[in-house]
Design an enzyme around this catalytic site. Structure first.
Site, PDB file in Angstrom:
ATOM      1  N   CYS A  82     -26.677 -23.531  -8.441  1.00 11.47           N
ATOM      2  CA  CYS A  82     -28.459 -23.394  -8.920  1.00 11.47           C
ATOM      3  C   CYS A  82     -28.847 -24.300  -9.539  1.00 11.47           C
ATOM      4  O   CYS A  82     -29.909 -24.765  -9.914  1.00 11.47           O
ATOM      5  CB  CYS A  82     -28.006 -21.832 -10.280  1.00 11.47           C
ATOM      6  SG  CYS A  82     -27.270 -22.604 -11.539  1.00 11.47           S
ATOM      7  N   GLU A 121     -29.571 -14.008 -12.640  1.00 10.09           N
ATOM      8  CA  GLU A 121     -30.085 -15.714 -12.476  1.00 10.09           C
ATOM      9  C   GLU A 121     -30.132 -16.108 -11.437  1.00 10.09           C
ATOM     10  O   GLU A 121     -29.113 -15.422 -10.495  1.00 10.09           O
ATOM     11  CB  GLU A 121     -28.277 -16.202 -13.473  1.00 10.09           C
ATOM     12  CG  GLU A 121     -28.659 -17.064 -13.995  1.00 10.09           C
ATOM     13  CD  GLU A 121     -27.935 -18.453 -13.205  1.00 10.09           C
ATOM     14  OE1 GLU A 121     -28.211 -18.799 -11.687  1.00 10.09           O
ATOM     15  OE2 GLU A 121     -27.217 -18.048 -12.841  1.00 10.09           O
TER      16      GLU A 121
HETATM   17  P1  NAP Z   1     -26.640 -13.408  -2.145  1.00  5.94           P
HETATM   18  O1  NAP Z   1     -26.677 -12.817  -1.474  1.00  5.94           O
HETATM   19  O2  NAP Z   1     -27.849 -12.534  -3.466  1.00  5.94           O
HETATM   20  O3  NAP Z   1     -25.498 -12.077  -3.084  1.00  5.94           O
HETATM   21  C1  NAP Z   1     -25.385 -11.754  -5.192  1.00  5.94           C
HETATM   22  C2  NAP Z   1     -24.435 -10.831  -4.943  1.00  5.94           C
HETATM   23  O4  NAP Z   1     -25.421  -9.364  -4.599  1.00  5.94           O
HETATM   24  C3  NAP Z   1     -22.899  -9.899  -3.511  1.00  5.94           C
HETATM   25  O5  NAP Z   1     -22.619  -9.701  -4.345  1.00  5.94           O
HETATM   26  C4  NAP Z   1     -23.836  -8.986  -2.277  1.00  5.94           C
HETATM   27  O6  NAP Z   1     -23.693  -8.351  -2.028  1.00  5.94           O
HETATM   28  C5  NAP Z   1     -25.327  -7.991  -3.658  1.00  5.94           C
HETATM   29  N1  NAP Z   1     -26.285  -8.441  -3.392  1.00  5.94           N
HETATM   30  C6  NAP Z   1     -27.651  -9.109  -2.200  1.00  5.94           C
HETATM   31  N2  NAP Z   1     -28.528  -8.974  -2.248  1.00  5.94           N
HETATM   32  C7  NAP Z   1     -28.472  -7.878  -2.059  1.00  5.94           C
HETATM   33  C8  NAP Z   1     -28.870  -6.506  -1.986  1.00  5.94           C
HETATM   34  N3  NAP Z   1     -30.260  -5.979  -1.667  1.00  5.94           N
HETATM   35  N4  NAP Z   1     -28.943  -4.700  -3.034  1.00  5.94           N
HETATM   36  C9  NAP Z   1     -27.610  -4.972  -2.619  1.00  5.94           C
HETATM   37  N5  NAP Z   1     -26.572  -5.818  -3.148  1.00  5.94           N
HETATM   38  C10 NAP Z   1     -26.717  -7.059  -2.588  1.00  5.94           C
HETATM   39  O7  NAP Z   1     -26.216 -14.829  -3.526  1.00  5.94           O
HETATM   40  P2  NAP Z   1     -25.275 -15.819  -2.757  1.00  5.94           P
HETATM   41  O8  NAP Z   1     -24.384 -14.221  -2.313  1.00  5.94           O
HETATM   42  O9  NAP Z   1     -24.472 -16.126  -4.195  1.00  5.94           O
HETATM   43  O10 NAP Z   1     -25.258 -16.009  -1.949  1.00  5.94           O
HETATM   44  C11 NAP Z   1     -25.584 -16.169  -0.858  1.00  5.94           C
HETATM   45  C12 NAP Z   1     -26.463 -16.842   0.176  1.00  5.94           C
HETATM   46  O11 NAP Z   1     -28.113 -16.631  -0.501  1.00  5.94           O
HETATM   47  C13 NAP Z   1     -26.321 -18.088   0.569  1.00  5.94           C
HETATM   48  O12 NAP Z   1     -26.949 -18.067   1.572  1.00  5.94           O
HETATM   49  C14 NAP Z   1     -28.340 -19.433  -0.548  1.00  5.94           C
HETATM   50  O13 NAP Z   1     -28.927 -19.903   0.387  1.00  5.94           O
HETATM   51  C15 NAP Z   1     -28.590 -18.333  -1.599  1.00  5.94           C
HETATM   52  N6  NAP Z   1     -29.015 -18.420  -3.126  1.00  5.94           N
HETATM   53  C16 NAP Z   1     -27.622 -18.220  -3.445  1.00  5.94           C
HETATM   54  C17 NAP Z   1     -28.091 -19.230  -4.689  1.00  5.94           C
HETATM   55  C18 NAP Z   1     -26.736 -18.929  -5.538  1.00  5.94           C
HETATM   56  O14 NAP Z   1     -27.048 -19.490  -7.097  1.00  5.94           O
HETATM   57  N7  NAP Z   1     -25.548 -18.236  -5.598  1.00  5.94           N
HETATM   58  C19 NAP Z   1     -28.963 -19.831  -4.644  1.00  5.94           C
HETATM   59  C20 NAP Z   1     -29.678 -19.663  -4.401  1.00  5.94           C
HETATM   60  C21 NAP Z   1     -29.503 -18.663  -2.822  1.00  5.94           C
HETATM   61  P3  NAP Z   1     -23.101  -8.802  -0.248  1.00  5.94           P
HETATM   62  O15 NAP Z   1     -20.914  -9.752  -1.059  1.00  5.94           O
HETATM   63  O16 NAP Z   1     -22.325  -8.180   0.157  1.00  5.94           O
HETATM   64  O17 NAP Z   1     -23.569 -10.542   0.194  1.00  5.94           O
END
Ligand code: NAP
Length: 494
Positions: free
Chosen positions: A294, A257
């Site tokens: 989201c 998601e």
């Molecule tokens: P995320 O960066 O996508 O991370 C979610 C989880 O997936 C974390 O545990 C992360 O590890 C892991 N992960 C991310 N990329 C990966 C990869 N290439 N390989 C393996 N594991 C991976 O989402 P988030 O932490 O919720 O949000 C961080 C950034 O995403 C924010 O700066 C925000 O701008 C953007 N974002 C989030 C959302 C949301 O709904 N949550 C929506 C839009 C944009 P780590 O713990 O090591 O980071």
């Protein structure tokens, strides 16, 4: 107590030498605990343990699984004071939000348990064809890996919706803890491990691994004994994990998601008659949780004219009176700031909100932009999600252009229409166009506020989700972790 160790079944384990800390975004200082990233060996141990637990866990009665979820809910309630304290230290979110989210998580566990154990959910299909008896049942897919999100340390992380639904389906869960809130994760993991033990279930039913690098998550996704993945987060992260899982020798389902800008359409008449009321509602929806939802309303679509001008004038005025809010982390703040500035510079974009730089680090600056429909259509980059308190207003010349704008959109979690009941022609055209793009259609409302119920659908066409057929919220989310099995002439004792 926070030890910084990994939870592998009933054991606390810390064999690695890569360490990290979480940060308090409000004070911009590291939190007191040190966490030890799981080693390759520990990742393997957690998956092997889950695999060994799978068969017996998959055969447990649904009543026992419901009891497990209830025990986890009870454990979270018993530990609420320390959980809330650590949650706030790691997320910068206010206590009121921590309490609401904890209550939601507890409710999710109990309601998924009740629904998953209900007759309705467990209906089987049976028939006899040419003397052959056929019975179709649903069976759990196997060990599942859960990636929690930064913005829901309780409700979409360690004991969140993905974990609750997978356990109810009969799948052991290995959580790849989020690097921004490992302390909250460890405390919640302890509650789950205790519940597993008090239900006399095999310890491999649940593990929680620490990681600051992507290595641990990638190893988990690639492990041949992992059979499914739940993910909540960014499009980049979700897509990377989806691609990785598809490249495995045995590809597995990834229910990710991800991002959404949640278009909200207003009719001219609605703005004329109720514009001021909508300003209050939309500003609240845009700023709740510092816009880090989201379902944040990132796109507002309306017809050019005096009603829209007046609405925007009031919108900017109300926005200017709001205090900046602390964002989840320095990296979330910096990425928000960079992206909003990029969007501000795109062709034809006008910045409506006053730009006052917050005095405190990691605090957000709510941003409202405006662009003409034709320029929005020329620049698909304007559809990129800016995670935080941010919205773009698309000003359309005609209803035809407004429909074209909707038709140009990527898949979304939600689409909202605010118009008068009697505007049936306009409403039908907008709802038809939106329905092709979204997982939830809203009439007279705002997109934030996702009820946990059986009729909820929290999903949508890509890139909102990787599989638009399934929901990440509500009892039906359990279905993601089940596969049909047809039993032909198999005796009933099986
Ligand atoms: P995320 O960066 O996508 O991370 C979610 C989880 O997936 C974390 O545990 C992360 O590890 C892991 N992960 C991310 N990329 C990966 C990869 N290439 N390989 C393996 N594991 C991976 O989402 P988030 O932490 O919720 O949000 C961080 C950034 O995403 C924010 O700066 C925000 O701008 C953007 N974002 C989030 C959302 C949301 O709904 N949550 C929506 C839009 C944009 P780590 O713990 O090591 O980071």
């Amino acid at each position: 107590m926070i030890t910084g160790k990994n939870q592998i079944g009933s054991i606390k384990s810390a064999n690695g030498n890569v360490v990290f800390r979480s940060n308090n975004p409000k004070t911009n200082t590291p939190n007191p605990w040190q966490f030890i990233e799981a080693t390759e060996r520990e990742v393997n141990d957690a998956v092997e343990l889950a695999d060994r637990a799978f068969l017996s866990f998959s055969k447990t009665s649904i009543k026992i699984r419901q009891e497990l979820l209830n025990k986890i809910a009870e454990g979270l309630e018993d530990s609420k004071d320390v959980l809330i304290e650590v949650y706030c230290m790691e997320s910068g979110l206010p206590i009121s939000r921590a309490i609401t989210e904890l209550n939601r998580t507890v409710y999710q566990l109990r309601s998924y348990g009740a629904y998953g154990a209900s007759e309705d959910f467990n209906k089987t299909t049976e028939d006899v064809v040419n003397g052959v008896s056929l019975r179709k049942v649903n069976v759990p897919i196997g060990p599942v890996v859960v990636f929690g999100s930064s913005n829901f340390p309780f409700a979409y992380s360690t004991a969140g919706g993905d974990t609750a639904s997978a356990l109810m389906a009969g799948c052991p869960v290995i959580v790849k803890g989020h690097s921004m809130h490992p302390g909250t994760g460890e405390l919640v993991a302890e509650v789950i491990a205790k519940a597993v033990s008090s239900c006399h279930l095999p310890e491999g039913v649940f593990s929680n691994l620490n990681a600051q690098s992507y290595k641990v998550g990638q190893q988990l996704v690639m492990h041949p004994k992992v059979k499914g993945v739940g993910f909540t987060g960014s499009i980049t992260g979700g897509r990377a994990i989806f691609d990785l899982a598809s490249r495995r020798e045995e590809p597995i389902p990834v229910f990710a998601e991800m991002g959404s800008i949640n278009p909200v359409v207003f009719s001219e008449k609605e703005l004329e008659e109720n514009g001021s009321d909508w300003v209050k509602k939309i500003v609240k929806s845009m700023l709740d949780g510092a816009g880090q939802f989201c379902t944040n309303p990132g796109l507002i679509i309306a017809l050019k004219g005096s009603a829209l001008d007046k609405f925007l004038e009031e919108f900017v005025e109300v926005l200017s009176k709001q205090d900046p809010q602390c964002m989840l982390s320095a990296s979330v703040h910096d990425s928000f700031d960079k992206l909003r500035r990029t969007q501000m510079k795109r062709k034809g974009v006008i910045t409506l909100s006053a730009q006052r730089t917050p005095t405190e680090l990691n605090y957000s600056q709510a941003t409202l932009l405006k662009v003409a429909g034709v320029q929005f259509l020329e620049q698909p980059e304007l559809q990129e999600e800016v995670f935080g308190p941010f919205s773009i207003v698309v000003e359309c010349e005609s209803t035809t252009e407004l429909i074209k704008v909707i038709e140009s959109l990527n898949g979304q979690l939600t689409g909202t229409l605010n118009c008068k009941e009697e505007e049936t022609e306009f409403a039908t055209a907008v709802l038809n166009a939106l329905s092709l793009k979204v997982g939830r259609l809203i009439f007279q409302g705002v997109p934030t506020g996702v009820a946990v119920s059986e009729s909820m659908h929290h999903g949508g066409p890509y890139p909102a989700c990787t599989d638009s057929r399934f929901t990440a919220v509500g009892g039906d989310s359990i279905k993601r972790w089940l596969r049909p099995l047809c039993l032909q002439n198999i005796p009933n004792y099986f």
